[in-house]
Scaffold this active site. Structure first.
Site, short mmCIF file in Angstrom:
data_model
loop_
_atom_site.label_atom_id
_atom_site.label_comp_id
_atom_site.label_asym_id
_atom_site.label_seq_id
_atom_site.Cartn_x
_atom_site.Cartn_y
_atom_site.Cartn_z
CD GLU A 85 -3.11 -0.94 0.43
OE1 GLU A 85 -3.25 0.15 -0.16
OE2 GLU A 85 -3.90 -1.87 0.33
CB CYS A 110 -1.89 7.17 0.87
SG CYS A 110 -3.35 6.44 1.62
P1 NAD Z 1 8.00 5.38 4.86
O1 NAD Z 1 8.11 4.62 3.61
O2 NAD Z 1 9.11 6.31 5.23
O3 NAD Z 1 7.86 4.34 6.11
C1 NAD Z 1 6.80 3.42 6.19
C2 NAD Z 1 7.21 2.25 7.09
O4 NAD Z 1 8.20 1.47 6.42
C3 NAD Z 1 7.83 2.66 8.42
O5 NAD Z 1 7.41 1.76 9.41
C4 NAD Z 1 9.33 2.52 8.16
O6 NAD Z 1 10.09 2.30 9.32
C5 NAD Z 1 9.35 1.31 7.26
N1 NAD Z 1 10.51 1.25 6.36
C6 NAD Z 1 11.06 2.25 5.65
N2 NAD Z 1 12.09 1.79 4.91
C7 NAD Z 1 12.19 0.46 5.17
C8 NAD Z 1 13.07 -0.58 4.70
N3 NAD Z 1 14.04 -0.31 3.84
N4 NAD Z 1 12.88 -1.82 5.17
C9 NAD Z 1 11.88 -2.10 6.04
N5 NAD Z 1 11.03 -1.15 6.52
C10 NAD Z 1 11.19 0.10 6.08
O7 NAD Z 1 6.61 6.16 4.82
P2 NAD Z 1 6.04 7.33 5.76
O8 NAD Z 1 6.80 8.58 5.55
O9 NAD Z 1 5.89 6.82 7.17
O10 NAD Z 1 4.56 7.49 5.19
C11 NAD Z 1 4.21 8.27 4.08
C12 NAD Z 1 4.06 7.44 2.82
O11 NAD Z 1 3.17 6.35 3.04
C13 NAD Z 1 3.46 8.23 1.68
O12 NAD Z 1 4.11 7.90 0.48
C14 NAD Z 1 2.01 7.76 1.65
O13 NAD Z 1 1.37 7.93 0.41
C15 NAD Z 1 2.17 6.32 2.01
N6 NAD Z 1 0.94 5.74 2.55
C16 NAD Z 1 0.25 4.86 1.77
C17 NAD Z 1 -0.96 4.34 2.21
C18 NAD Z 1 -1.76 3.39 1.35
O14 NAD Z 1 -2.65 2.75 1.88
N7 NAD Z 1 -1.51 3.29 0.06
C19 NAD Z 1 -1.43 4.68 3.48
C20 NAD Z 1 -0.69 5.57 4.26
C21 NAD Z 1 0.50 6.09 3.78
#
Ligand code: NAD
Length: 507
Positions: free
Chosen positions: A258, A292
């Site tokens: 997602e 998102c």
């Molecule tokens: P992010 O990608 O920085 O982090 C999300 C999660 O992934 C965190 O728990 C982080 O610790 C983990 N993570 C990051 N890199 C990783 C790696 N290399 N290996 C394992 N885990 C890792 O996102 P964010 O800044 O917290 O959130 C914003 C983003 O999330 C935006 O792009 C938004 O559109 C998206 N989002 C999507 C949805 C959806 O349902 N499509 C919902 C909410 C947010």
């Protein structure tokens, strides 16, 4: 902002988690909310071992009984809706009204999952052979890993957890390192529900149905790489999805992605602007542009472009002067950005937009004297002559690009020309336009006369292309959390016939 009292009310004993690894700050004023110890690799592995052991017991509990636990969790959430919403606001900065909505979404999700626990239906399939019966049956999959983003710190986890638990799967959750306290609160509320389950049913539950792991990307990586977790559900940026999806695929695991969105609304010259305007405002500036599903692009018919832009500017001006501030205060509609990095990314995108021919309205930092360690901004409107390069990227901040079109074909081409494919909408009173758009939008969600954000849990939530293709919450999203058996039984008395009429007879 009394974080200690709120955590106490939610049953979180903060001292148990305190350490020097992770400082948690409130985006409201930049103050420190907690300092936590993160999980080590050995602890992560031990949690997954325990989840795998819990699975062997939980999968044998009848699904409606698993649903009874989720029902108790939903009831516990009802009782703690207000403090949990306050904690969500303190930790991620969304306004209290939206945080209440987020907790309500968890409650709705629990209700949905409880009903589902009696409806994990399979199929009876007509066999082509005499005296054979064929069935398709859904069975628990295994312990699953969940990674979540900061902007929906509790609801997205509940979409996964409520389904996983009724489907028979324990959950190992790595929440965002920016919002671990809300996750600890969910863990404490879930523990209360487990205790009530045992009191009311007399049955003991396996230990370790839920594990909450504290840490950043490294801890997430340990979860993603563990072969004992057959399913990884990951919500976050496209960047994160690109890193983790190949790792899960390399071990032939299943991933549910997602990822980011870049959602547009098409506003036709047949639109009712009185309907379109409030929907665009909520979608574009709600949650300070950090959903998102936030509306990031308006594609407006040339005949109504000037009027729509003028009305948007008036509304943006009003928001800038009257509605930005502390998200705990009633009357605030736009809270802060999550942190300084988000502010820097917003300013960089606005600079790039100017260089690419955009004309920027609002988008400045405000409230800096009152909150020098926090980042409040006026939502930005950017007029662009065409869909220039910067518009193709998701900047996680309140920036709304507005561009004109002259034919529906052109609008749909502009709409579909970005890499992401989460949510989309058209505003029109013309049935033909609406149906054309619904069929041709390349997103996972498509709306008519409502905005792109604020989905109900009853539908499957998710998107195509760079958004990752995953589906969560309602409809048949539960099937991702289970494995499928096809079983064929022969009940005749002579040698069984082979499929496709094949003869294989030994004299
Ligand atoms: P992010 O990608 O920085 O982090 C999300 C999660 O992934 C965190 O728990 C982080 O610790 C983990 N993570 C990051 N890199 C990783 C790696 N290399 N290996 C394992 N885990 C890792 O996102 P964010 O800044 O917290 O959130 C914003 C983003 O999330 C935006 O792009 C938004 O559109 C998206 N989002 C999507 C949805 C959806 O349902 N499509 C919902 C909410 C947010």
């Amino acid at each position: 902002m009394d974080i200690a009292a709120t955590l106490r009310q939610l049953g979180v004993a903060l001292a148990d988690y305190t350490g020097a690894d992770l400082t948690v700050r409130s985006p409201i004023d930049g103050s420190q909310l907690a300092s936590l110890r993160c999980h080590t690799r050995a602890e992560v592995q031990a949690s997954i071992t325990q989840a795998a052991e819990a699975f062997t017991a939980w999968r044998d509990v009848p699904a409606p009984q698993r649903g009874a636990l989720v029902r108790l969790f939903g009831e516990a959430l009802r009782g703690l809706k207000e403090p949990l919403a306050r904690l969500v606001t303190m930790e991620c900065g969304k306004i209290l009204e939206e945080a209440r909505g987020e907790v309500q979404e968890m409650i709705d999700m629990c209700d949905f999952a409880v009903g589902l626990s009696r409806q994990l239906y399979g199929l009876t399939i007509a066999s082509e052979r005499p005296e054979h019966s064929m069935q398709e049956t859904w069975l628990p999959l295994g312990p699953m890993g969940v990674l979540t983003a900061f902007n929906f710190p509790v609801a997205v986890w509940s979409w996964n957890a409520a389904l996983a638990l009724v489907c028979g799967d324990p959950v190992v959750w790595k929440p965002s390192e920016k919002t671990p306290l809300a996750a600890l609160a969910c863990e404490a509320i879930f523990a209360r529900a487990c205790a009530r389950y045992t009191q009311t049913t007399g049955h003991t539950l396996p230990d370790g149905l839920l594990h909450v792991l504290r840490g950043g990307a490294e801890v997430g990586d340990w979860v993603v790489s563990d072969t004992r977790l057959p399913l990884i559900s990951a919500t976050g940026s496209c960047r994160m999805g690109r890193l983790i999806a190949p790792k899960v695929a390399a071990r032939l695991g299943r991933s549910l992605l997602e990822l980011g969105g870049n959602n547009a609304v098409v506003v036709s010259d047949q639109a009712d602007l009185g309907v379109a305007l409030p929907a665009i405002l909520f979608g574009a500036v709600g949650t300070c542009g950090q959903r998102c599903t936030t509306i990031r692009r308006v594609i407006a018919h040339a005949r109504i472009y000037d009027e729509l832009l003028a009305r948007l500017k008036t509304a943006y001006q009003r928001i800038a002067t009257q509605y930005i501030g502390n998200p705990l205060d009633a009357g605030t509609l736009v809270g802060p950005l999550i942190d300084q990095a988000a502010f820097a990314a917003m300013q960089k995108a606005l600079d790039t937009a100017r260089q690419q021919g955009g004309s920027v309205f609002c988008g400045e930092r405000v409230c800096a004297a009152l909150y020098p360690q926090a980042y409040y901004v006026t939502p930005a409107l950017v007029q662009v002559p065409t869909q220039v390069e910067i518009v193709h990227a998701e900047t996680f901040a309140p920036i709304l690009y507005v561009m004109p079109y002259t034919s529906l074909d052109e609008a749909i081409a502009i709409h579909n020309a970005v890499p992401q494919g989460l949510s989309s909408a058209i505003f029109t009173t013309d049935l033909r336009e609406a149906e054309q758009f619904k069929r041709r939008s390349d997103c996972g969600m498509v709306n008519v006369n409502i905005g792109t954000s604020g989905a109900e849990i009853g539908g499957a939530f998710g998107g195509e292309k760079d958004t990752g293709g995953g589906r969560e919450a309602g409809s048949d999203a539960w099937k991702t959390y289970m494995r499928r058996h096809t079983s064929t039984t022969y009940y005749g008395t002579t040698a069984p016939a082979l499929a496709q009429g094949i003869k294989f007879e030994v004299a």
